[in-house]
Enzyme design. Structure first.
Site, mmCIF file in Angstrom:
data_model
loop_
_atom_site.group_PDB
_atom_site.id
_atom_site.type_symbol
_atom_site.label_atom_id
_atom_site.label_comp_id
_atom_site.label_asym_id
_atom_site.label_seq_id
_atom_site.Cartn_x
_atom_site.Cartn_y
_atom_site.Cartn_z
ATOM 1 N N TYR A 77 -5.312 8.100 -5.827
ATOM 2 C CA TYR A 77 -4.239 7.198 -5.388
ATOM 3 C C TYR A 77 -4.477 6.789 -3.930
ATOM 4 O O TYR A 77 -4.433 5.606 -3.594
ATOM 5 C CB TYR A 77 -2.891 7.901 -5.545
ATOM 6 C CG TYR A 77 -1.718 7.121 -4.996
ATOM 7 C CD1 TYR A 77 -1.163 6.062 -5.716
ATOM 8 C CD2 TYR A 77 -1.140 7.444 -3.763
ATOM 9 C CE1 TYR A 77 -0.087 5.342 -5.215
ATOM 10 C CE2 TYR A 77 -0.068 6.732 -3.259
ATOM 11 C CZ TYR A 77 0.456 5.684 -3.987
ATOM 12 O OH TYR A 77 1.527 4.974 -3.489
ATOM 13 N N LYS A 94 -5.099 3.048 -2.167
ATOM 14 C CA LYS A 94 -4.207 2.517 -1.129
ATOM 15 C C LYS A 94 -4.957 2.302 0.201
ATOM 16 O O LYS A 94 -4.641 1.375 0.938
ATOM 17 C CB LYS A 94 -2.995 3.444 -0.956
ATOM 18 C CG LYS A 94 -2.097 3.508 -2.203
ATOM 19 C CD LYS A 94 -1.495 2.154 -2.560
ATOM 20 C CE LYS A 94 -0.483 2.211 -3.674
ATOM 21 N NZ LYS A 94 0.143 0.918 -3.988
ATOM 22 N N SER A 100 0.872 -1.170 0.000
ATOM 23 C CA SER A 100 0.000 0.000 0.000
ATOM 24 C C SER A 100 0.915 1.228 0.000
ATOM 25 O O SER A 100 1.822 1.321 -0.829
ATOM 26 C CB SER A 100 -0.901 -0.067 1.233
ATOM 27 O OG SER A 100 -1.726 1.047 1.308
HETATM 28 N N1 LIG Z 1 7.957 5.092 -4.866
HETATM 29 C C1 LIG Z 1 7.227 5.610 -3.888
HETATM 30 O O1 LIG Z 1 7.450 6.735 -3.419
HETATM 31 C C2 LIG Z 1 6.102 4.790 -3.281
HETATM 32 C C3 LIG Z 1 5.519 5.256 -2.089
HETATM 33 C C4 LIG Z 1 4.471 4.517 -1.535
HETATM 34 C C5 LIG Z 1 4.025 3.351 -2.154
HETATM 35 N N2 LIG Z 1 4.618 2.945 -3.305
HETATM 36 C C6 LIG Z 1 4.090 1.712 -3.927
HETATM 37 O O2 LIG Z 1 5.144 0.767 -4.059
HETATM 38 C C7 LIG Z 1 4.943 -0.033 -5.234
HETATM 39 C C8 LIG Z 1 6.179 0.031 -6.109
HETATM 40 O O3 LIG Z 1 6.384 1.387 -6.480
HETATM 41 P P1 LIG Z 1 7.672 1.849 -7.317
HETATM 42 O O4 LIG Z 1 7.803 3.296 -7.075
HETATM 43 O O5 LIG Z 1 8.781 0.934 -7.046
HETATM 44 O O6 LIG Z 1 7.105 1.644 -8.822
HETATM 45 P P2 LIG Z 1 7.849 1.485 -10.230
HETATM 46 O O7 LIG Z 1 9.295 1.762 -10.144
HETATM 47 O O8 LIG Z 1 7.048 2.285 -11.206
HETATM 48 O O9 LIG Z 1 7.601 -0.067 -10.548
HETATM 49 C C9 LIG Z 1 6.306 -0.532 -10.764
HETATM 50 C C10 LIG Z 1 6.351 -1.983 -11.209
HETATM 51 O O10 LIG Z 1 5.024 -2.476 -11.370
HETATM 52 C C11 LIG Z 1 4.907 -3.085 -12.672
HETATM 53 N N3 LIG Z 1 3.511 -2.962 -13.106
HETATM 54 C C12 LIG Z 1 2.782 -1.821 -13.187
HETATM 55 N N4 LIG Z 1 1.558 -2.088 -13.642
HETATM 56 C C13 LIG Z 1 1.487 -3.430 -13.833
HETATM 57 C C14 LIG Z 1 0.490 -4.322 -14.302
HETATM 58 N N5 LIG Z 1 -0.726 -3.865 -14.675
HETATM 59 N N6 LIG Z 1 0.765 -5.642 -14.386
HETATM 60 C C15 LIG Z 1 1.976 -6.100 -14.025
HETATM 61 N N7 LIG Z 1 2.972 -5.320 -13.579
HETATM 62 C C16 LIG Z 1 2.736 -3.994 -13.484
HETATM 63 C C17 LIG Z 1 5.915 -2.292 -13.525
HETATM 64 O O11 LIG Z 1 6.350 -2.959 -14.694
HETATM 65 P P3 LIG Z 1 5.591 -2.802 -16.131
HETATM 66 O O12 LIG Z 1 5.251 -1.352 -16.283
HETATM 67 O O13 LIG Z 1 6.570 -3.319 -17.130
HETATM 68 O O14 LIG Z 1 4.376 -3.654 -16.025
HETATM 69 C C18 LIG Z 1 7.056 -2.185 -12.525
HETATM 70 O O15 LIG Z 1 7.782 -3.399 -12.480
HETATM 71 C C19 LIG Z 1 3.681 0.520 -5.891
HETATM 72 O O16 LIG Z 1 2.571 -0.233 -5.455
HETATM 73 C C20 LIG Z 1 3.577 1.936 -5.345
HETATM 74 O O17 LIG Z 1 2.271 2.439 -5.337
HETATM 75 C C21 LIG Z 1 5.637 3.622 -3.883
#
Ligand SMILES: NC(=O)c1ccc[n+]([C@@H]2O[C@H](COP(=O)([O-])OP(=O)(O)OC[C@H]3O[C@@H](n4cnc5c(N)ncnc54)[C@H](OP(=O)(O)O)[C@@H]3O)[C@@H](O)[C@H]2O)c1
Length: 328
Positions: free
Chosen positions: A187, A191, A173
């Site tokens: 968003y 979450k 989340s």
């Molecule tokens: N970064 C932050 O600040 C933050 C903060 C709080 C929570 N989060 C959460 O943590 C998680 C990871 O975030 P991140 O920042 O590491 O994201 P990221 O770098 O954009 O990576 C997202 C990953 O999800 C895959 N993905 C997206 N849509 C998909 C789908 N429909 N089917 C299969 N794979 C899918 C993407 O690959 P493809 O596009 O190739 O499918 C990629 O591997 C997310 O749930 C995000 O909401 C992140």
């Protein structure tokens, strides 16, 4: 004076949370030869979890859509392996797409790599903007990617995990599931929903020996974060700037550790720990000490959240005035 009391209480909560985490929670389990599957494992936090799992001996499967990113991430993950017996695999599927495709893909992973020990949902995304600014297409994209893909992927594997009688499921989340933030209304809604999903799922799986961890990353410096930051309203940027930006390595490492320790909440940093204590509600508790901490620190931490709300309201008011001033 107020700042001094605030820092004192925060420090106390942080120390208590650290004590809980390192001293009283069960010892970390080994991942040698265990199957760890990470959705969203080709980028950001998911990739870092997969890297950490490879380092401690796991057989790792990563799942996402884009094949070339999956391939290059898998090479990186293989490079971190502990021994030559470890197996690695990538699978490409849209987790928010047709459920039968999701089920078939995850079955392939289980058949080839073995029963799931950790199933980590990390696929997700954010598109920033106030509600009137975000298109209906982007609203659906966020609901599908964050909520539907997590529910579909988990549904596809949960029965098998329950029958095995072991394993952990991670639902990723966000700290935005405790605190709705300006510019992140849709968003935050997805979450918040995942938090309810994780709590209910935990009740459904607990008696079968399957644990659930709710990962609550703070702002983390990933490709996804860089992308969402392009469209962030100034208010969202200024509110984000009041907290630290973490690296995906530290967040990924912490999620894996907390999952192996059987924690329900997994977070990083002072604000994260403060929020898991003050917003515990009816979430499962991992130890009596954690529960005591929530009971005795909850009230005072609520006061501190009011102080943060005041700061955020001030930021929003200032930006509104500046915008109106520019119009004239
Ligand atoms: N970064 C932050 O600040 C933050 C903060 C709080 C929570 N989060 C959460 O943590 C998680 C990871 O975030 P991140 O920042 O590491 O994201 P990221 O770098 O954009 O990576 C997202 C990953 O999800 C895959 N993905 C997206 N849509 C998909 C789908 N429909 N089917 C299969 N794979 C899918 C993407 O690959 P493809 O596009 O190739 O499918 C990629 O591997 C997310 O749930 C995000 O909401 C992140």
């Amino acid at each position: 004076m107020f700042a001094l009391i605030t820092s004192g209480v925060l420090a106390l909560s942080f120390v208590l949370a650290a004590v809980l985490k390192y001293k009283f929670i069960a010892k970390k389990k080994s991942l040698l030869g265990r199957h760890v599957l990470v959705t969203g494992g080709s980028s950001g936090i998911g990739k870092c979890i997969a890297l950490e799992a490879a380092k401690i001996g796991a057989n790792v499967t990563i799942v996402a859509r884009n094949e070339s990113r999956l391939l290059s991430a898998l090479e990186e993950i293989k490079g971190q392996c502990l021994n030559n017996d470890q197996k690695f695999k990538y699978l490409s599927v849209d987790l928010a797409g047709d459920y039968s495709m999701v089920k078939t893909t995850l079955n392939i992973a289980i058949n080839e790599m073995g029963p799931l020990y950790l199933f980590i949902n990390c696929a997700g995304m954010a598109i920033c903007g106030t509600l009137e600014e975000v298109s209906t297409n982007d609203i659906m994209k966020m609901i599908n990617t964050n909520l539907i893909s997590t529910i579909q992927a988990t549904k596809a594997i949960v029965d098998e995990m329950k029958q095995n009688g072991f394993g952990s499921i991670v639902i990723t989340s966000s700290l935005a599931s405790f605190c709705g933030i300006y510019g992140l209304s849709v968003y935050s809604a997805t979450k918040f929903a995942l938090r309810g999903f994780a709590e209910a799922l935990s009740m459904e799986t607990k008696s079968f020996g399957v644990k659930v961890t709710l990962a609550l990353p703070p702002d983390t410096d990933t490709p996804g974060y860089a992308n969402e930051s392009k469209d962030k309203p100034i208010e969202t940027l200024l509110i984000s700037a009041t907290a630290k930006l973490f690296t995906p390595e530290e967040v990924g490492r912490k999620i894996l550790q907390d999952t192996l320790n059987g924690c329900f909440f997994s977070t990083v940093g002072l604000e994260g720990h403060m929020m898991t204590i003050s917003c515990a509600g009816m979430a499962p508790y991992t130890s009596y000490l954690e529960l005591i901490c929530q009971v005795f620190c909850g009230g005072i931490l609520r006061l501190i959240t009011v102080y943060y709300q005041y700061l955020f309201d001030k930021i929003i008011e200032k930006c509104k005035l500046e915008r109106e001033h520019k119009k004239i």
